[in-house]
Design an enzyme around this catalytic site. Structure first.
Site, PDB file in Angstrom:
ATOM      1  CG  ASP A 110      -2.073   2.948  -0.073  1.00  0.00           C
ATOM      2  OD1 ASP A 110      -2.328   2.105   0.397  1.00  0.00           O
ATOM      3  OD2 ASP A 110      -2.876   3.559  -0.991  1.00  0.00           O
ATOM      4  CD  GLU A 111       6.300  -0.058  -1.508  1.00  0.00           C
ATOM      5  OE1 GLU A 111       7.260  -0.115  -1.858  1.00  0.00           O
ATOM      6  OE2 GLU A 111       5.239  -0.814  -1.713  1.00  0.00           O
TER       7      GLU A 111
END
Length: 264
Positions: A110-111
């Site tokens: 995930d970012e």
């Protein structure tokens, strides 16, 4: 244990040289770069690498292991794994393509997650790594700072969408109104660790999607929550041998852990 900056100056670097080395990724601890001068360290696990490529620790990607057809990249928080539609933000895939040519991200982070990401540099390596991933032969472990007192051990097996999902958790440390937890993936679904922790009543700190709103971690405008992919084990596509790469808790999360009463 001693402070990292004291370890560096004790080994002969001037305070100015130590600050510059930390700022530009020349200091590695347990196999990964760190810029946290106050990190409590085992001096025997500290390496000064003056010839290492300059990069901003916690802001730029860094290669921790390179082989024939693959690299393991330490992804900073706030960076995408792959390009996102409608966004021009930097991402690991395009960074790797500029550096190596043809590149494929084997799995994603995930970012807002920091840590280890496996990137294939050939289609042959990609197919081999994807096959191992599908067979659950790739070891992926995360460290998370979560709300509340987590149980000693817990396995969460609730499905994510229509897919089965299993995550094994171990509490590593009890902190003030929070815990440091290790998560080991048995399956790999999108947002699996975050979803399972939230379902168990212990959302990842800073996760405004699955946890309380308004509690995001400060990060100079970057997306960030307290999740770090710390260990990646896989069969090397070039030699067939098992490789394990580790990256200690990211600097910003280590600082947060200590502020919450974490021991050295």
């Amino acid at each position: 244990m001693t402070r990292l900056v004291d370890c560096l100056t004790g080994s002969g670097l001037s305070p100015g040289e130590a600050r510059e080395a930390l700022a530009w990724g020349k200091v590695w601890y347990r196999g990964a770069p760190t810029a946290l001068a106050t990190r409590e360290v085992d001096p025997g696990a500290v390496e000064y690498r003056p010839e290492a490529p300059r990069h901003r620790v916690g802001r730029d990607p860094c290669v921790l292991l390179a082989g024939d057809g693959f690299v393991v990249v330490l992804k900073p928080p706030g960076m995408l794994s792959v390009p996102a539609q409608g966004r021009r933000d930097p991402d690991v895939l395009r960074w790797a393509a500029r550096r190596y040519g043809s590149s494929w991200v084997v799995h994603r982070l995930d970012e807002g997650t920091s840590g280890l990401l496996l990137v294939a540099l050939s289609e042959t390596a990609l197919l081999a790594l994807k096959e191992d991933l599908h067979r659950h032969d790739v070891e992926r472990r995360y460290l998370a700072l979560v709300r509340g007192r987590f149980p000693d051990r817990l396995t969460s097996s609730g499905p994510i969408g229509d897919d089965p999902a299993v995550t094994h958790f171990v509490r590593l440390e009890s902190l003030r109104q929070s815990s440091l937890v290790e998560a080991r993936l048995e399956t790999g679904r999108r947002h699996q660790v975050r979803i399972h922790l939230a379902r168990e009543g212990h959302p990842v700190l800073g996760d405004t999607v699955y946890g309380p709103t308004g509690e995001g971690l400060a990060g100079k405008g970057r997306t960030r929550f307290a999740l770090h992919a710390w260990r990646l084990g896989f069969r090397r596509p070039d030699t067939g041998e098992f490789a394990a790469v580790e990256a200690p808790l990211a600097d910003d999360l280590e600082s947060l852990r200590r502020r919450m009463g974490g021991r050295p």
